[in-house]
Design an enzyme around this catalytic site. Structure first.
Site, PDB file in Angstrom:
ATOM      1  N   CYS A   2       0.870  -1.178   0.000  1.00  0.00           N
ATOM      2  CA  CYS A   2       0.000   0.000   0.000  1.00  0.00           C
ATOM      3  C   CYS A   2       0.903   1.222   0.000  1.00  0.00           C
ATOM      4  O   CYS A   2       2.124   1.114   0.072  1.00  0.00           O
ATOM      5  CB  CYS A   2      -0.861   0.039   1.267  1.00  0.00           C
ATOM      6  SG  CYS A   2      -1.852  -1.415   1.515  1.00  0.00           S
ATOM      7  N   ARG A  27       1.235   1.511  -6.013  1.00  0.00           N
ATOM      8  CA  ARG A  27       1.431   0.565  -4.894  1.00  0.00           C
ATOM      9  C   ARG A  27       0.119  -0.069  -4.461  1.00  0.00           C
ATOM     10  O   ARG A  27       0.100  -0.993  -3.648  1.00  0.00           O
ATOM     11  CB  ARG A  27       2.064   1.289  -3.706  1.00  0.00           C
ATOM     12  CG  ARG A  27       3.408   1.925  -3.966  1.00  0.00           C
ATOM     13  CD  ARG A  27       3.908   2.665  -2.741  1.00  0.00           C
ATOM     14  NE  ARG A  27       4.106   1.757  -1.630  1.00  0.00           N
ATOM     15  CZ  ARG A  27       5.214   1.027  -1.460  1.00  0.00           C
ATOM     16  NH1 ARG A  27       6.197   1.123  -2.334  1.00  0.00           N
ATOM     17  NH2 ARG A  27       5.336   0.214  -0.440  1.00  0.00           N
ATOM     18  N   TRP A  74      -3.772  -1.649  -1.116  1.00  0.00           N
ATOM     19  CA  TRP A  74      -3.781  -2.915  -1.851  1.00  0.00           C
ATOM     20  C   TRP A  74      -4.198  -3.945  -0.803  1.00  0.00           C
ATOM     21  O   TRP A  74      -3.403  -4.324   0.051  1.00  0.00           O
ATOM     22  CB  TRP A  74      -2.406  -3.254  -2.411  1.00  0.00           C
ATOM     23  CG  TRP A  74      -2.415  -4.544  -3.166  1.00  0.00           C
ATOM     24  CD1 TRP A  74      -2.101  -5.789  -2.704  1.00  0.00           C
ATOM     25  CD2 TRP A  74      -2.801  -4.740  -4.538  1.00  0.00           C
ATOM     26  NE1 TRP A  74      -2.272  -6.727  -3.690  1.00  0.00           N
ATOM     27  CE2 TRP A  74      -2.701  -6.113  -4.811  1.00  0.00           C
ATOM     28  CE3 TRP A  74      -3.217  -3.891  -5.536  1.00  0.00           C
ATOM     29  CZ2 TRP A  74      -3.001  -6.647  -6.070  1.00  0.00           C
ATOM     30  CZ3 TRP A  74      -3.503  -4.418  -6.780  1.00  0.00           C
ATOM     31  CH2 TRP A  74      -3.401  -5.776  -7.037  1.00  0.00           C
ATOM     32  N   ASN A 100       1.156   0.393   5.953  1.00  0.00           N
ATOM     33  CA  ASN A 100       1.526  -0.504   4.854  1.00  0.00           C
ATOM     34  C   ASN A 100       2.271  -1.657   5.487  1.00  0.00           C
ATOM     35  O   ASN A 100       3.227  -1.456   6.231  1.00  0.00           O
ATOM     36  CB  ASN A 100       2.421   0.211   3.832  1.00  0.00           C
ATOM     37  CG  ASN A 100       2.947  -0.777   2.797  1.00  0.00           C
ATOM     38  OD1 ASN A 100       2.241  -1.698   2.391  1.00  0.00           O
ATOM     39  ND2 ASN A 100       4.204  -0.624   2.402  1.00  0.00           N
ATOM     40  N   GLY A 101       1.817  -2.897   5.202  1.00  0.00           N
ATOM     41  CA  GLY A 101       2.495  -4.083   5.747  1.00  0.00           C
ATOM     42  C   GLY A 101       1.461  -5.100   6.188  1.00  0.00           C
ATOM     43  O   GLY A 101       0.287  -5.022   5.853  1.00  0.00           O
ATOM     44  N   GLU A 471       7.220 -21.443 -19.224  1.00  0.00           N
ATOM     45  CA  GLU A 471       7.046 -20.065 -18.756  1.00  0.00           C
ATOM     46  C   GLU A 471       8.165 -19.168 -19.265  1.00  0.00           C
ATOM     47  O   GLU A 471       7.938 -18.031 -19.663  1.00  0.00           O
ATOM     48  CB  GLU A 471       6.971 -20.043 -17.225  1.00  0.00           C
ATOM     49  CG  GLU A 471       6.912 -18.670 -16.607  1.00  0.00           C
ATOM     50  CD  GLU A 471       5.742 -17.799 -17.087  1.00  0.00           C
ATOM     51  OE1 GLU A 471       4.806 -18.336 -17.710  1.00  0.00           O
ATOM     52  OE2 GLU A 471       5.801 -16.576 -16.904  1.00  0.00           O
ATOM     53  N   LYS A 475       7.535 -15.743 -21.411  1.00  0.00           N
ATOM     54  CA  LYS A 475       8.109 -14.437 -21.060  1.00  0.00           C
ATOM     55  C   LYS A 475       8.881 -13.849 -22.245  1.00  0.00           C
ATOM     56  O   LYS A 475       8.723 -12.696 -22.594  1.00  0.00           O
ATOM     57  CB  LYS A 475       9.056 -14.588 -19.855  1.00  0.00           C
ATOM     58  CG  LYS A 475       8.369 -14.743 -18.528  1.00  0.00           C
ATOM     59  CD  LYS A 475       7.787 -13.475 -17.962  1.00  0.00           C
ATOM     60  CE  LYS A 475       6.318 -13.238 -18.113  1.00  0.00           C
ATOM     61  NZ  LYS A 475       5.342 -14.227 -17.869  1.00  0.00           N
ATOM     62  N   GLU A 478       6.449 -12.759 -25.085  1.00  0.00           N
ATOM     63  CA  GLU A 478       5.493 -11.661 -24.907  1.00  0.00           C
ATOM     64  C   GLU A 478       6.164 -10.308 -24.707  1.00  0.00           C
ATOM     65  O   GLU A 478       5.519  -9.285 -24.885  1.00  0.00           O
ATOM     66  CB  GLU A 478       4.504 -11.949 -23.773  1.00  0.00           C
ATOM     67  CG  GLU A 478       5.065 -12.051 -22.389  1.00  0.00           C
ATOM     68  CD  GLU A 478       3.946 -12.261 -21.365  1.00  0.00           C
ATOM     69  OE1 GLU A 478       2.836 -11.757 -21.548  1.00  0.00           O
ATOM     70  OE2 GLU A 478       4.204 -12.943 -20.356  1.00  0.00           O
ATOM     71  N   HIS A 494      10.922 -35.870 -31.300  1.00  0.00           N
ATOM     72  CA  HIS A 494       9.728 -36.408 -31.992  1.00  0.00           C
ATOM     73  C   HIS A 494       9.174 -35.395 -32.976  1.00  0.00           C
ATOM     74  O   HIS A 494       7.970 -35.160 -33.042  1.00  0.00           O
ATOM     75  CB  HIS A 494       8.672 -36.781 -30.948  1.00  0.00           C
ATOM     76  CG  HIS A 494       9.124 -37.846 -30.015  1.00  0.00           C
ATOM     77  ND1 HIS A 494       9.169 -39.175 -30.358  1.00  0.00           N
ATOM     78  CD2 HIS A 494       9.634 -37.774 -28.766  1.00  0.00           C
ATOM     79  CE1 HIS A 494       9.653 -39.891 -29.341  1.00  0.00           C
ATOM     80  NE2 HIS A 494       9.938 -39.064 -28.348  1.00  0.00           N
ATOM     81  N   LYS A 593      -3.388  -6.672 -19.199  1.00  0.00           N
ATOM     82  CA  LYS A 593      -2.985  -7.267 -17.922  1.00  0.00           C
ATOM     83  C   LYS A 593      -4.011  -8.289 -17.440  1.00  0.00           C
ATOM     84  O   LYS A 593      -3.689  -9.259 -16.806  1.00  0.00           O
ATOM     85  CB  LYS A 593      -2.804  -6.183 -16.852  1.00  0.00           C
ATOM     86  CG  LYS A 593      -2.238  -6.696 -15.533  1.00  0.00           C
ATOM     87  CD  LYS A 593      -0.874  -7.335 -15.697  1.00  0.00           C
ATOM     88  CE  LYS A 593      -0.328  -7.911 -14.416  1.00  0.00           C
ATOM     89  NZ  LYS A 593       0.872  -8.747 -14.643  1.00  0.00           N
TER      90      LYS A 593
HETATM   91  C1  AGP Z   1       1.527 -13.618 -18.295  1.00  0.00           C
HETATM   92  O1  AGP Z   1       2.784 -12.946 -18.423  1.00  0.00           O
HETATM   93  C2  AGP Z   1       0.483 -13.050 -19.195  1.00  0.00           C
HETATM   94  N1  AGP Z   1       0.319 -11.664 -18.876  1.00  0.00           N
HETATM   95  C3  AGP Z   1      -0.789 -13.874 -19.234  1.00  0.00           C
HETATM   96  O2  AGP Z   1      -0.468 -15.122 -19.786  1.00  0.00           O
HETATM   97  C4  AGP Z   1      -1.501 -14.125 -17.877  1.00  0.00           C
HETATM   98  O3  AGP Z   1      -0.739 -14.998 -17.096  1.00  0.00           O
HETATM   99  C5  AGP Z   1      -2.859 -14.789 -18.169  1.00  0.00           C
HETATM  100  O4  AGP Z   1      -3.656 -13.885 -18.897  1.00  0.00           O
HETATM  101  C6  AGP Z   1      -3.594 -15.216 -16.903  1.00  0.00           C
HETATM  102  O5  AGP Z   1      -3.861 -14.102 -16.100  1.00  0.00           O
HETATM  103  P1  AGP Z   1      -4.433 -14.345 -14.630  1.00  0.00           P
HETATM  104  O6  AGP Z   1      -3.350 -14.992 -13.836  1.00  0.00           O
HETATM  105  O7  AGP Z   1      -4.768 -12.978 -14.119  1.00  0.00           O
HETATM  106  O8  AGP Z   1      -5.644 -15.229 -14.745  1.00  0.00           O
END
Ligand code: AGP
Length: 598
Positions: A2, A27, A74, A100-101, A471, A475, A478, A494, A593
C-alpha cells in the site's frame, strides 16, 4: 503493498495528501482515504476505489487543517471497501492510523482488545494498531506508539495522528518509509514519488525507526535512542521514482520477488506451522485435484502438479481453462477444482470454476487481488501477497503462485514432521536464494545478448523444469517478440529436431533432480544439431558447461524448489533480451494485464 503519506506544515494538508497519494497508486489502488487534524478534531474521509473517486466524493470540499495522513490500499486483510479503507481510528475517533504491511499477530491482538471493550469496525489487521495506541495513550503519543509496537509482530510502515497532538508519529519495520524535508514543512511517505513535487531532500528510515514529526522538525529514535539518519537529495524525476529508479516496472517487480516470497509465507505460516487464515481448508480430502488456469498461471499450475503429486501423492490434472470450458471432461464431486488467476478476473478461468461448481465440485481459488470476481465465486480462497503488478507480463505474481502451491502441497502432504520442517526451512531460505539470482543479473544480461539476434528460440526442461521452460518461453515471446517455444526435453526428437540449426538457440533448464542425467543426454542430442545451447543450472553443477555454450548459474536450493530460482533467472533473461531489442516491455503490443473476455 500500500502507500502511506503524512504531512505537517503551514499549508492545507488535504490537497497535498491527495496529490501525494496519486503518486503512490502504483502501490495499490482498490481503496483510499485520509485524515486531517482540523479544529482539534480528526476528520476522516475514505472511499472504495481510486483517489479520483475519493476527490469526486469530496465534491470540492477542503476540510482545512495543516496536519494529516493518507493511504492508498492494496487489500491484504479485509476486502476492498470503505469500511476497510485506511485511515483506521480508535473507538472515540481521537487517533488515526495509516499502515503498509502485514500485522501477523492481528487475530490474537484483536481478540484481546475486543475482550477489553474495544469495538472493531473493519476486517483489517491495521485497526488493531489504532486500538493499541488508544489503550496506551495518556497524553504522550510517541510513548503510546512505542508501547503499542512492542506488541505487534509483522511488517509495518505507519503514520499516526492524535487529535490532541500537533504531530505525526511514524514507524518502520520491514516496509519502506521515507521522510521528506521541505521549507518549514515535513512529509512522510512509503516512497519517494509522493514527495518530489514538494521536496527532493529525503531521509530514508530504517527498520526499528520511530520518528516524531512536528512543525519545528523531526526526531528519529531506534531502540530508545535518538539516531542520526543521512539526509539525501533525490535526483530522479517523479516518473523514475514511481518505478523505484528501475527503468521498467517489470524489472522493479522481478526485484520485489524476495519480499513477495516473505510476505506470502508470512501470511500463511503461523509460528512455523501451516494453517494460517487462508490455508484453513476444510474442503473434503479430495480423491483428485483439477487445476484450471491460463497463460503464466497455467504454467504455475503445472509446477503445482509436480509438487503436489510429489509431496501429497494426490493425483493432479491441469487443464487450460479455455479448453476445459468446451470439453466434456468428466467431473466427480470428489474432485477439488483449483482456479489460479493472479487478477482474479480472467474470463476463461472464471467460467471453468462456474462449471466446476455446477458439477458439485469443491472449488479453491489462488489469486492476488482481494475482492476480485474469483473471490466471490470459489468456495475457498488462498491469497498471494505479491502486491500490485503493473507490468503486463506476470513475474512476481507467478513466483507468489508457486510459493502458494508449495504451501498447498505441504498442507495436503502426509510427509514426516522432519521432512516437513526441512521443506519449511528451505521455503524460508528462498528469499535469500532468489536475491542471489538477482545479484547475478549482469551475467544473465550478458547471456541474453546471445539470443537477441535470433527469431526462434527453444526452451526445454524435464519434470518440474518443463513448466519452467514453458514459462520462460512465454516471457521471452510476450516482451521481446522473439518466437520462443517451450518443450518437454524428451519430446524435441519427436519432430521439432527438424527445426534445429545454428539459427535456433536452445535454453535448457537443468535441475539437479532425477531428470538430470537424461537432460544431459537430451542436451547432447540437441547440441549435435548445431544450435547454440544455454543452460540454466545449479551453481554447484560441475558437469553442465562441458555440454553447452553458456551457463546461467542459479543459487542452490533443494531441487523441488528450483522452479522458483530458475524462473526468476528466465524472467531476467527475457527482460534484458527485450531491452536490448528496444521493446516496450511494460505494455507489450496486443496484450492486456487482465483478459476479461473468453
Ligand atoms: C503472463 O505474463 C500473461 N500476462 C498472461 O499469460 C496471464 O498470465 C494470463 O492472462 C492469466 O492471467 P491471470 O493470472 O490474471 O488469470
Amino acid at each position: 503493498m500500500c502507500g502511506i503519506v503524512g504531512y505537517i506544515g503551514k499549508r492545507s494538508a488535504q490537497p497535498i495528501i491527495l496529490g501525494a497519494l496519486k503518486r503512490l497508486e502504483y502501490r495499490g489502488y482498490d481503496s483510499c482515504g485520509f485524515a486531517v487534524l482540523s479544529n482539534g478534531k480528526i476528520e476522516v474521509f475514505k472511499e472504495r476505489g481510486s483517489i479520483d473517486e475519493l476527490e469526486k466524493a469530496l465534491s470540492g470540499v477542503n476540510v482545512g487543517g495543516t496536519v494529516g495522513v493518507g493511504h492508498t490500499r492494496w487489500a491484504t486483510h479485509g476486502e476492498p471497501s470503505r469500511r476497510n479503507a485506511h485511515p483506521h481510528t480508535d473507538c472515540k475517533g481521537d487517533i488515526a492510523v495509516v499502515h503498509n504491511g502485514i500485522i501477523e499477530n492481528f487475530q490474537h491482538l484483536r481478540e484481546t482488545l475486543a475482550a477489553e471493550g474495544h469495538v472493531f469496525r473493519s476486517d483489517t489487521d491495521t485497526e488493531v494498531v489504532a486500538h493499541l495506541v488508544e489503550r496506551y495513550y495518556n497524553g504522550n503519543l510517541e510513548e503510546a506508539v512505542r508501547r503499542a509496537l512492542h506488541e505487534v509482530k509483522g511488517s509495518y510502515a505507519l503514520a499516526i495522528l492524535h487529535k490532541a497532538d500537533e504531530k505525526i508519529v511514524a514507524a518502520r519495520s520491514r516496509s519502506p518509509l521515507v521522510l521528506g524535508v521541505g521549507d518549514s514543512e515535513f512529509f512522510v511517505a512509503s516512497d519517494v514519488p509522493a514527495l518530489l513535487e514538494h521536496t527532493n531532500r529525503v531521509v530514508h528510515l530504517e527498520d526499528g525507526d520511530l520518528v516524531i514529526i512536528t512543525r519545528e522538525g523531526f526526531r528519529i529514535e531506534n531502540g530508545g535512542n535518538v539516531v542520526p539518519r543521512k539526509m539525501e537529495t533525490v535526483l530522479w524525476s517523479i516518473e523514475d521514482a514511481e518505478r523505484g529508479g528501475y527503468e521498467h516496472f517489470m524489472l522493479k517487480e522481478i526485484h520485489e520477488t524476495p519480499r513477495v516470497i516473505e510476505n506470502t509465507l508470512a501470511t500463511h505460516l503461523r509460528d512455523g506451522v501451516l494453517g494460517g487464515v487462508d490455508l484453513d481448508l476444510d474442503v473434503p480430502q479430495s480423491s483428485e485435484i483439477l487445476m484450471v488456469a491460463c497463460g503464466t498461471s497455467f504454467h504455475a499450475a503445472l509446477v503445482g502438479k509436480y509438487v503436489i503429486e510429489e509431496l501429497a501423492s494426490v493425483p493432479v490434472r491441469v487443464e487450460l481453462a479455455s479448453e476445459f470450458n468446451y470439453a466434456t471432461t468428466p467431473l466427480s464431486r470428489e474432485t477439488l477444482v483449483v482456479g489460479i488467476t493472479q487478477s482474479g478476473e480472467t474470463a476463461d478461468t472464471l467460467s471453468a470454476l462456474k462449471r466446476a461448481k455446477a458439477a458439485g465440485c469443491a472449488t479453491l481459488a489462488i489469486t492476488n487481488v482481494l475482492g476480485s470476481s474469483v473471490t466471490r465465486l470459489a468456495d475457498r480462497i488462498i491469497y498471494t501477497r505479491a502486491g500490485p503488478e503493473i507490468c503486463v507480463a506476470a513475474t512476481k505474481t507467478f513466483t507468489a503462485q508457486l510459493i502458494t502451491l508449495y504451501l498447498l502441497a505441504l498442507h495436503f502432504s502426509s510427509i514426516e514432521l522432519a521432512e516437513r520442517q526441512k521443506m519449511l526451512k528451505e521455503l524460508r531460505r528462498l528469499p535469500t536464494a532468489v536475491q542471489r539470482v538477482l545479484d547475478a543479473e549482469d551475467e544473465i544480461k550478458e547471456v541474453s545478448g546471445r539470443i537477441t539476434s535470433y527469431e526462434n528460440v527453444f526452451f526445454i526442461g524435464r519434470g518440474i523444469s518443463f513448466p519452467v521452460a514453458l514459462e520462460g518461453a512465454l516471457k521471452l515471446k510476450e516482451i521481446s517478440y522473439i518466437h520462443a517455444e517451450g518443450y518437454a526435453a524428451g519430446e524435441l526428437k519427436h519432430g521439432p529436431f527438424a527445426l534445429l540449426t545454428e539459427e535456433t538457440p536452445v535454453v535448457a533448464v537443468v535441475a539437479p533432480d532425477r531428470t538430470y542425467d537424461i537432460m544431459l543426454n537430451n542436451i547432447k542430442e540437441v547440441k549435435a544439431r548445431k544450435p547454440p545451447v544455454i543452460a540454466v543450472a545449479d551453481e554447484h553443477d560441475e558437469e553442465i558447461e562441458k555440454y553447452v555454450d553458456f551457463v546461467i548459474r542459479t543459487s542452490h536450493v533443494e531441487p523441488i524448489f528450483s522452479a522458483i530460482t530458475n524462473s526468476v533467472a528466465l524472467q531476467l533473461l527475457a527482460y534484458y533480451a527485450a531491452k536490448e531489442r528496444g521493446c516496450e516491455i511494460d505494455k507489450p503490443r496486443n496484450l492486456a494485464k487482465s483478459v476479461t473476455v473468453e
